[in-house]
Structure formats: C-alpha cells, structure tokens
Enzyme design. Structure first.
Site, PDB file in Angstrom:
ATOM      1  N   ILE A   1     -13.061   2.049  -1.976  1.00 23.01           N
ATOM      2  CA  ILE A   1     -14.459   2.488  -2.038  1.00 23.01           C
ATOM      3  C   ILE A   1     -14.697   3.586  -1.008  1.00 23.01           C
ATOM      4  O   ILE A   1     -14.423   3.383   0.168  1.00 23.01           O
ATOM      5  CB  ILE A   1     -15.433   1.334  -1.723  1.00 23.01           C
ATOM      6  CG1 ILE A   1     -15.038   0.064  -2.465  1.00 23.01           C
ATOM      7  CG2 ILE A   1     -16.860   1.743  -2.021  1.00 23.01           C
ATOM      8  CD1 ILE A   1     -15.773  -1.171  -1.928  1.00 23.01           C
TER       9      ILE A   1
ATOM     10  N   GLY B   1      -2.462 -14.373  -5.180  1.00 23.99           N
ATOM     11  CA  GLY B   1      -2.099 -13.242  -4.329  1.00 23.99           C
ATOM     12  C   GLY B   1      -3.287 -12.599  -3.629  1.00 23.99           C
ATOM     13  O   GLY B   1      -3.163 -11.538  -3.030  1.00 23.99           O
TER      14      GLY B   1
ATOM     15  N   VAL C   1       0.826  -1.209   0.000  1.00 17.25           N
ATOM     16  CA  VAL C   1       0.000   0.000   0.000  1.00 17.25           C
ATOM     17  C   VAL C   1       0.860   1.259   0.000  1.00 17.25           C
ATOM     18  O   VAL C   1       0.596   2.213  -0.740  1.00 17.25           O
ATOM     19  CB  VAL C   1      -0.973  -0.014   1.198  1.00 17.25           C
ATOM     20  CG1 VAL C   1      -1.725   1.305   1.277  1.00 17.25           C
ATOM     21  CG2 VAL C   1      -1.952  -1.174   1.065  1.00 17.25           C
TER      22      VAL C   1
ATOM     23  N   LYS D   1     -13.525  -4.363  10.535  1.00 17.00           N
ATOM     24  CA  LYS D   1     -14.097  -3.368   9.633  1.00 17.00           C
ATOM     25  C   LYS D   1     -15.532  -3.006  10.020  1.00 17.00           C
ATOM     26  O   LYS D   1     -15.914  -1.831   9.964  1.00 17.00           O
ATOM     27  CB  LYS D   1     -14.047  -3.893   8.194  1.00 17.00           C
ATOM     28  CG  LYS D   1     -12.626  -3.956   7.640  1.00 17.00           C
ATOM     29  CD  LYS D   1     -12.576  -4.713   6.322  1.00 17.00           C
ATOM     30  CE  LYS D   1     -11.190  -4.692   5.699  1.00 17.00           C
ATOM     31  NZ  LYS D   1     -11.091  -5.637   4.561  1.00 17.00           N
TER      32      LYS D   1
ATOM     33  N   ASP E   1     -10.781 -10.035  10.087  1.00 18.82           N
ATOM     34  CA  ASP E   1     -10.635  -8.813   9.292  1.00 18.82           C
ATOM     35  C   ASP E   1     -11.989  -8.124   9.110  1.00 18.82           C
ATOM     36  O   ASP E   1     -12.121  -6.911   9.320  1.00 18.82           O
ATOM     37  CB  ASP E   1     -10.021  -9.192   7.933  1.00 18.82           C
ATOM     38  CG  ASP E   1      -9.926  -8.022   6.993  1.00 18.82           C
ATOM     39  OD1 ASP E   1      -9.005  -7.199   7.156  1.00 18.82           O
ATOM     40  OD2 ASP E   1     -10.778  -7.920   6.091  1.00 18.82           O
TER      41      ASP E   1
ATOM     42  N   GLY F   1     -11.214  -0.712   1.152  1.00 23.60           N
ATOM     43  CA  GLY F   1     -10.133  -0.334   0.227  1.00 23.60           C
ATOM     44  C   GLY F   1     -10.399   1.006  -0.414  1.00 23.60           C
ATOM     45  O   GLY F   1     -10.530   2.026   0.268  1.00 23.60           O
TER      46      GLY F   1
ATOM     47  N   GLY G   1      -6.091  -4.120  -2.516  1.00 25.40           N
ATOM     48  CA  GLY G   1      -5.174  -3.844  -3.615  1.00 25.40           C
ATOM     49  C   GLY G   1      -4.415  -2.564  -3.343  1.00 25.40           C
ATOM     50  O   GLY G   1      -4.917  -1.647  -2.696  1.00 25.40           O
TER      51      GLY G   1
END
Lengths: 408, 408
Positions: free
Chosen positions: A131, A182, A12, A200, A196, A129, A297
């Site tokens: 959005i 990946g 990132v 969130k 995770d 991410g 990503g």
C-alpha cells in the site's frame, strides 16, 4: 540504466527479482530507464534458477561494487543488515529496504549518512506492504499539518481477530489456523504482542510529524489476551475488535500506542478484515484520508520496493524523507483521552454498584448465556487513559483484556 | 523560492490561498523552499481581504509574468482556462489544475506543450479531491501492470444514494437535501447524470493505462432513475447501491463505463458512504489497493493542488505524468462480462416463466408489501453486458433502472 543489487533472496527478495524481470517493460515506460537486476547476495543455493549467474555470497563485495546504483535490502533483522547498508551508502549507493526493525533501530543513522553522501534511503515497503503510504504522506499530503495516524498495521493479528469474530474460534485456534495458512510465523510473538505494529507506527509518525525513530516509549499491547467472549460483547455493542496503532501530534509533543480497540460501525477502519492493512491519516486541510490494501506478502511488498527504486531513478537527488526539525517530545502513551472496555469477571452481585461508584459514569453491559454468568462488560466514560486503567486495576476484581472504546 | 500565480479565487482557489498563507512553514520544512503566493487573478472584488494587494484582473498578464513559476488554475470550464494555461506553459511556467473538464478536453495538448517547454502539468486534484491517487498510481504502483480501476468518484451522487438508503427518501428529496447542504449545485446534471465521474475515470485510466484522454466513447448512466424500491431490493439482497466508474485494460484495448451498481457486502467500495470518494486500483503485483477520503471541498481539493506545487518545487524536471505509448484501442463500454439487476414492473402472473425462458439462468426476487405488488426483481446470470441489456429491453416489459450486479 539503473543497476540493482539485491541483498537477500527470501520471500520478499525473490518477489523483487520477479518484478524486475517480468515488468521491466512497464518500468522502462514509466522512467525512460532500464532497471536491471545486476547482482543478488544470498548464502543459500539457487543454482537451479534461470538467473543463477547473478548470485554471490559476498554482501560486502556487493555493497562495494561500483557498477551497482541501488542496494535493495531484503535480508531482515538489524545486524548484519545495518553494516551492509551503511557500507553501501558509504560507497555512494542509494538504499531501499522493507526492514522495519532496521529502520527503527538505525534509520536515522543511515539517513544522516545518506544525506552526507547525497544518496537516498527509502522504505515505503516497511509499512503497509504494497500500500502506498510513505510517499503519499510525505509528498501528496505535504500541504497539511498532519496530526493523527491510526492504522491496522499487522495482517497476522487482523486475520486472527477476523477469524475469532466470524468463526467464533479462540485466539489459540485462530493463531494455529493463521500458521497453517502461512499468515503467521512459527514464532508469532512479534506479531501477536504488537511489536511489529509498534515499529510501523513509529515509522509513520516519523514521516508525518518528524518525530524521532524511537519506539522505546510506545505502550504496546497485543491480542493474545482477547477471548471469544470479548468478540461477543463487541458484536452486541455493534462494534468490531481491531489491534490499533495510533500516533498523535499534540501540544507539547507526540504520543503513540498499540492496543486492541473496539471500533464502532461506520469507523473507516472497522470493516478492514482478514490480512488487510489500512492507514488513516488526518491533516488540517484534507481531513481524513485512508489507504487500504495487502499489508504483506512477497509481491505486494516487492511492488513497493520497486516503486522506491523507480522513485530513485526519477529523483536521485531528492531531499531526505523526513526533514530535520526541532525537538519533539515523546509524551506518555496513556496521556490521551479515551473510553475503555473490559469484562469484569467472577463478580458477586453487589459488585456493580461498587464499580459504578469507583468509576463514575460507567456503563455496564450484560449478555445472556451460561458463558456470561457472574460477569459484565464495563464501558467507562471518557477520561485520561492512564487514570482509567489505574481505576480498573484498583477495583481489585479479576477482569479481561482492556480495549479502547473508540468513537468514529 | 517558488512563486505561485493563482487563476480564480472561488471555492477551491481561496482554499489554495489559505493553505499557502497558513501552512507556509510546513511547506518550507518539506521542500526547503518558500512557496509564495505572488498574484491572484479574479474579476470579482476582493478588496476587503488582507491580501487584496495580490489581486489582478488580467489573466494573460499573469500568464506572462516572468516572476511567476507555477500557474495554478482554479477557474473551471474549458475556455478561457485552456487559453490562459497554454499561454502560461508557452511562457515556461509549470501548471497545476483541479479542472477535470480542462484535463479531458485539452490535457494532451497542454501536456505536449509542457514537455516541449520542459515544464510540468499536474492535476492530482482533478480526481478524488484531496485523496492522493494520481501520484500514488503513477509512482508508487509503477512496478505493476495496472489493469483495473473502480471508483466512487462523485460525492454528490454518493451522498444522495446514502440518503436514499438510510433515510428511505426519494431521489428528488435526497437531491434537494444535497442542494440545501451545498453538496449539489443548483444545476446538478453533471453530477447526477454521471458526466463528472466519466471525466474522472477517463483521467485515471490515462494515468494507469496510458489510454488517450478521450471520454467520448464511455457509456455513462447516472442515478436519477433509481428509486426507493431499488434500495429495498438491494437491502434484501445484502447489497448497497453505488454509482460506479470502472476502467479496465483488456486484451486488445481498454474500456470504461459509469453506471449504478449493486455491490455485495465485503466489497471494498460497498461501505463508502456520504460525500466520500474511493478509488480501488488493481495491479498484477500488489493486487487491490484502495484510496479513500473527501472527494471534494475547498480545502481537501486545495491540499492536493498545493501538494502538486510542492512536487514541482522538489522535481521541476520530472517526466510527464503519462509517458507516450502505442495505440490503445477504446473498446465498447458494454463489451465486458457482468450480471445485471432490474425491476420488472406491472408484470402479469405468467411473466416470470417468459422472463426465465428469454433470459436463461436468471433469478427472480420478490419483496412483500403493497409497493411491490405485481413486480419482481430480476438478476441475470453473468454474460456480455450489451447482450444482457438488449435481452432486458426485448422482454418488452416496463422495467426500472438497470444496475450492474457486481461480485466482490
């Protein structure tokens, strides 16, 4: 001019550097200010890069560098990221992070210090991410009493579920495929066990309801117990299986959970496939709004972080993300109403009657084929979730994963 | 305290009044300021309302009332709304509107005056009703070079198309149903001819690309020529028919159009049904992001307007929505690459060969059933849209509506 210090030049972080270097003209046109990448801290060697001269290995020195305005944390993990961030705030720097573990573990501490110091602490990229969700919820939907958030918040598990559905492969095979591509880490537990997604949904609830950044009470179930057979029942029932994170503001407090669910056709989250994420927000005035896109990503996540830097450039004196509010009790995750689905396995012929007697109003589903011999799918009537889960356990019969059977 | 003057107490205006009155505590928690409904201008009689004392019939006096901070325009139409808004800005008031006709006709004039006066001119509600799109595009996605927007921007036509698809009814029957349900106006032409969607895509392009607020060159085709048969071809091809508004930033300028399209399964806009709207935005860093929700209705639209008021309360000195930029040429709408679909009607047997010779690479689709006797569906290869449309016309054969045949 806004000078950015970047902590961490991994996936990132290198994306943030790329955006600041490539799209500087766009950012300048939007803000009327230059956003300059001033310094990057990473212990690894990046001497081959064109901008190698920006690198340092001393994070504390960067946190104290008076020429830096915004400290962008891309390091990951709670410590030592927390210490560096707190020091940066103490030195009067704004902070931007995509680190959900840090936000849940130390977000309130950092936000309190940031408010005291008159600087901002933003974390749009920690959920969804690239959005936009945090800012739209906080600002654009602020005229609403927001009372419900449901999301597909983890791209890895969503990819695995999509492959299990479309490719007919097992959980293990889909996971290995995700790792090859990946999309999953070599230790995939935080994704597949739902941790995770739990962090969130905790962050989204904080933004929407003002609930504390505390995810300790949130019931969390991942997807590793799901099978190809579950997918076939779902198809037969016209449904899709998703790992759903849900948070609700209800009378007396708020509750949240992360668990697999069967969504009916027409549910706005039912068609969200592959690595995509989506967040469905309900407000009293706007009804349902959905945000959808790439939930992970390098560049999508970095896009959200640079958006936060730009927000700071435009509004350095803005109020904190979540204004203080009265106590909001954390209610038991399984206290809400729902229907449940599970496969009852190795069930002798007389079992069906007993199941219907013990869980009244249930519906049984049988599929043809050798894989479904001696088993059936059980769909309960709507009831309190904890009671329904207990009733399934008290059948004393082997059964598959338990999925929430959602309405639209 | 922020004092709001409301111009127009119709469907949307009364929604704004309701939110300001009912959710004042939420707004206060978010902004730390009271947002007070100070005055409402409407020529009709509302003396039965609890807040009847707020009404006036003198819009100019309200625009000049020094105690009002934000002028919320819910009147509709270009004049006299434009004159009242300009006067309010001249008097140093911020302006919020949901009026897309006003934004397209006079938005640049109003924005220029607002910048001169140091006040804000916001219009989140002019596109997508309650769905946050303008602010997320402008702010959250600002790290991106945005180069493409595609949207289902008109709920009335989307409802009609959904009914034609699911109910098998004709355009006329679906329109009448929409009118009965209040989804279509008694004069539905602005919706069904695509004018409403054209104004909205023009506004979105302005926010995303910095293109001028000028929709004069935008090719616009509505849905009134679509038939049940088109829907059956779409189903056979695994596609759904949508009225799509598209804008693209390309080398040399920008272009936009509004036209019916067949979307493949898996297209993020393909499953957007009923009165819902959705906006798909593409940026170089974030890839595709989608915003979805109720594109119309009193409270969703008012929710977006009050969100703008709150934005002003938080950021009264913010920069204008779309910063000035160099000339951006308006390119011909039909200059892009696409495939097209149309029904070739009353076609003698030898026609197929001639069509394939005149439009090389085309694919023909035949459906069974008496309704499809003597006709076929034509799907062209990808080519320049203007040339493909010309080639279809030059066949000299009667044909149905022309739909863009989109890829994912």
């Amino acid at each position: 001019m806004i000078r950015v210090g970047l902590l961490g030049h991994g996936v990132v972080g290198s994306g943030v550097a790329e955006i600041l270097r490539k799209n500087g003209d766009v950012l300048w046109a939007r803000t009327g200010q230059r956003l300059e990448l001033a310094s990057i801290c990473d212990l690894r060697d990046f001497s081959h890069l064109e901008y190698a001269s920006l690198f340092t290995k001393d994070a504390l020195a960067m946190a104290r560098d008076k020429s830096i305005d915004v400290f962008v944390e891309c390091m990951g993990g709670v410590e030592p990221a927390r210490s560096f961030v707190l020091e940066a705030v103490r030195q009067g720097k704004h902070v931007v992070t995509s680190n959900k573990a840090l936000v849940v573990a130390a977000g309130e501490e950092i936000a309190a210090l940031a408010q005291e110091k008159g600087v901002r602490f933003l974390y749009e990229a920690s959920v969804g991410g690239g959005i936009p969700v945090v800012t739209p919820i906080r600002q654009c939907l602020a005229a609403n009493r927001l009372d419900r958030i449901a999301g597909i918040l983890n791209g890895t598990t969503n990819y695995i579920l999509t492959r299990m559905k479309d490719g007919g492969v097992s959980f293990d095979a889909a996971l290995q495929e995700a790792q090859r591509l990946g999309y999953a880490e070599s230790d995939p537990s935080a994704d597949v066990q739902g941790d995770d997604a739990r962090r969130k949904i905790c962050i989204l609830a904080h933004i929407a309801f003002g609930s504390p950044l505390d995810d300790g009470h949130i019931f969390t179930e991942g997807i590793s117990a799901l099978t190809r057979e579950d997918m076939l029942y779902a198809r037969e029932l016209g449904r899709s299986v998703k790992l759903l994170a849900v948070a609700e503001l209800v009378s007396g407090g708020w509750r949240a959970l992360v668990a697999p669910a069967m969504l009916p056709q027409g549910h706005p989250l039912g068609g969200v496939d592959d690595v995509f994420n989506a967040v469905l927000v309900h407000g009293d005035m706007v009804d349902d709004v959905l945000f959808y896109g790439r939930g992970a990503g390098a560049l999508p996540t970095a896009s959200a972080m640079v958006g936060d830097v730009l927000d700071i450039a435009l509004h350095p004196g803005d109020a904190p993300l979540c204004p203080p509010r009265g106590e909001l009790a954390a209610l038991p995750s399984l206290g809400g109403q729902t229907r449940l689905f599970t496969r009852v396995l190795r069930a002798p012929a007389e079992t069906a009657d007993r199941v219907l007697a013990q869980i009244p109003g249930s519906r049984l589903v049988r599929l043809d084929g050798p894989a479904f011999q001696g088993e059936f799918g059980l769909i309960t009537e709507e009831g309190e979730e904890a009671a329904l889960r207990k009733a399934i356990d008290e059948l004393g019969l082997p059964h598959g994963a338990v999925l929430r059977y959602m309405s639209v």
